[in-house]
Enzyme design. Structure first.
Site, PDB file in Angstrom:
ATOM      1  CD  GLU A   1       3.039   7.616  -5.766  1.00 49.65           C
ATOM      2  OE1 GLU A   1       3.498   7.977  -4.683  1.00 49.65           O
ATOM      3  OE2 GLU A   1       2.222   6.679  -5.876  1.00 49.65           O
TER       4      GLU A   1
ATOM      5  CB  SER B   1      -0.900   0.007   1.234  1.00 51.64           C
ATOM      6  OG  SER B   1      -0.117   0.335   2.368  1.00 51.64           O
ATOM      7  CE  LYS B   2       0.973   7.325  -1.967  1.00 52.79           C
ATOM      8  NZ  LYS B   2       1.592   7.363  -3.200  1.00 52.79           N
ATOM      9  NE  ARG B   3       0.486   0.303   5.943  1.00 50.07           N
ATOM     10  CZ  ARG B   3       1.139  -0.857   6.006  1.00 50.07           C
ATOM     11  NH1 ARG B   3       2.247  -0.948   6.693  1.00 50.07           N
ATOM     12  NH2 ARG B   3       0.672  -1.930   5.401  1.00 50.07           N
TER      13      ARG B   3
ATOM     14  N   GLY C   1       5.550   3.359   0.431  1.00 46.86           N
ATOM     15  CA  GLY C   1       6.206   4.236  -0.544  1.00 46.86           C
ATOM     16  C   GLY C   1       5.373   4.289  -1.809  1.00 46.86           C
TER      17      GLY C   1
END
Ligand code: GLU
Length: 478
Positions: free
Chosen positions: A262, A252-254, A256
């Site tokens: 991105e 997940s976004k957690r 990175g």
């Protein structure tokens, strides 16, 4: 029939790396077999849609180079490829299943269903509540209609037997039909559910292989049974393992960056991202890591997809990006670098960067590092505070700066070799090792302790600019 696969995201958010990996495996499989890759947008649930998601999905796929043969943008012989354009078809099919006695209207309210499910949880027939309205009498139907209840349409799932698939990744999987329950095909508002629209489109698009994340495995028996009710065979399936972060929790976004955009912004090469993602859940053999897209197409087979989760490791991806960057032919490197800086709106984008390529190509792992690492070649020096302190604390700094200016001024020809000789001469005359004596010169010229080769940088900047920088540092020092 030739291979036809589909990637069918719902536009409910940005496309994350897991989605891109699914798209990639579908695309590689299609290309490997000379088949067709279809991109379909599953936008049946408008309440969950995100503005701009369809464009973002298409942009991400374009950037990694996954050119789907049939898609909303490109069209194709089996269109439409947007589910919102097929709402009438879904409704008609659901109605005809009712007419054929294979599906039925269910008037249960969501609250009634929740209560009944709760009560059935500990029994041996937990799916029974989904079947509550399977055999309603005409009088009961009339009563519900009078109350103004809006029914859903449910499929009549067989009460006996099992549904089996021979999944190309997971092997043989079997589900007891009785436990599946009667799932909803058409919502009370007349909109198709994922199960209905997805299956009808797979059949309509002539899909031969469903390759998708294994979080969707529980949907498979329901989809197989729906296809059977329609008198059709469900495609062959291959359910891909989940992608985890290094802590073995779902990526997940957690952890990175989680979208390929991105990585694009950070200066990764699409071929490195593709190479890396191909290996999260698949391998060619136990050693080969670096592969071009053509090699991946040639080597990709589903029997080498692992059923156990893959770990997404940013460090490994950065390493792989460095390998791909270093292997670019210098002209191509320069073009990619300029393209990247243009996208970023960098003032360096208008400069001729070709001469800087040999100085950086071996040293940076992403194009995003270029400005910090080599920007000094194209704009005034900005001293890194720690680097300046190191210069200022060195007793010999002033005399080294003066001696370097004089040595450069006296050179007949200024190139990397002559600068190398001249500056090593300065170190020798001062009785210091180059590792020590070049430090203040490097800080004066580049602003940093970490930079491309000093001699190459001086040669590139030229005599006048280099001496100006050495002087400026000298003045600042005193
Ligand atoms: N629209 C579904 C999703 O995004 C597709 C699932 C499938 O591949 O069947 O999860």
């Amino acid at each position: 029939m030739g291979v036809r696969v589909r990637f069918c995201p719902s536009p409910t958010g940005y496309l994350h790396v897991g989605g891109v990996r699914t798209a990639l495996y579908n695309w590689l499989f299609a290309r490997h077999h000379g088949g067709v890759a279809v991109l379909r947008i599953e936008d049946t649930d408008t309440s969950r849609e995100t503005v701009g998601a369809i464009e973002q999905i298409q942009r991400s796929l374009d950037w990694v180079g996954l050119d789907f043969d049939e898609s909303p943008a490109r069209g194709g012989p089996h269109g439409p490829y947007l589910q919102s354009e097929r709402a009438d078809v879904y409704r008609e099919v659901a109605e005809s299943l009712v007419v054929d006695g294979l599906a039925y209207r269910c008037y249960q309210s969501p609250e009634e269903l929740t209560v009944a499910r709760e009560a059935a949880r500990q029994t041996d027939d937990p799916a029974a509540p989904t079947r509550a309205h399977r055999e309603l009498s005409a009088a009961a139907v009339a009563a519900f209609e009078t109350q103004g209840r809006q029914p859903v349409i449910r499929l009549k799932t067989p009460l006996e037997g099992a549904t089996e698939v021979a999944d190309l990744v997971r092997g043989d999987v079997s589900w007891e039909n009785r436990l599946l329950g009667d799932h909803v095909l058409l919502r009370a508002d007349g909109g198709a559910t994922y199960q209905l629209a997805n299956v009808l489109d797979d059949l309509h698009h002539g899909i031969t292989h469903v390759i998708r994340g294994d979080d969707l495995l529980p949907s498979t028996p329901r989809q197989v049974l729906l296809a059977e009710a329609l008198g059709r065979a469900y495609p062959v399936t291959a359910h891909l393992p989940q992608i985890l972060g290094p802590d073995r929790k779902r990526l997940s976004k957690r952890h990175g960056a989680a979208s390929v955009e991105e990585f694009r912004d950070a200066g990764y090469l699409p071929e490195a991202v593709v190479n890396y993602l191909a290996l999260v859940g698949w391998s060619y053999d136990s050693t080969t890591e670096i592969m071009s897209v053509d090699e991946l197409v040639e080597r990709f087979t589903l029997d080498r997809v692992s059923p156990s989760p893959g770990v997404f490791d940013h460090v490994k991806l950065a390493w792989m990006n460095g390998v791909h960057l270093r292997s670019l032919e210098p002209g191509d490197y320069g073009r990619r670098l300029t393209g990247y800086l243009v996208e970023r709106g960098s003032p360096l984008a208008t400069r001729d960067l070709g001469a800087a390529v040999p100085l950086v190509q071996e040293k940076i792992a992403t194009l995003g590092e270029f400005e910090d690492f080599a920007g000094f070649l194209f704009r005034p020096v900005v001293y890194d505070p720690a680097a300046w302190r190191a210069l200022a604390e060195m007793p010999a700094a002033a005399s080294l700066l003066d001696a370097a200016s004089a040595a450069l001024a006296s050179l007949a020809v200024l190139d990397t070799t002559s600068v190398d000789g001249a500056l090593r001469g300065v170190c020798e005359a001062a009785g210091l090792k180059p590792r020590v004596a070049l430090l203040p010169l490097r800080v004066a010229i580049t602003g940093s302790k970490v930079s491309p080769g000093l001699f190459e940088s001086v040669a590139l900047l030229g005599r006048e600019e280099s001496i100006t920088r050495l002087h400026a540092a000298r003045v600042r020092l005193s």
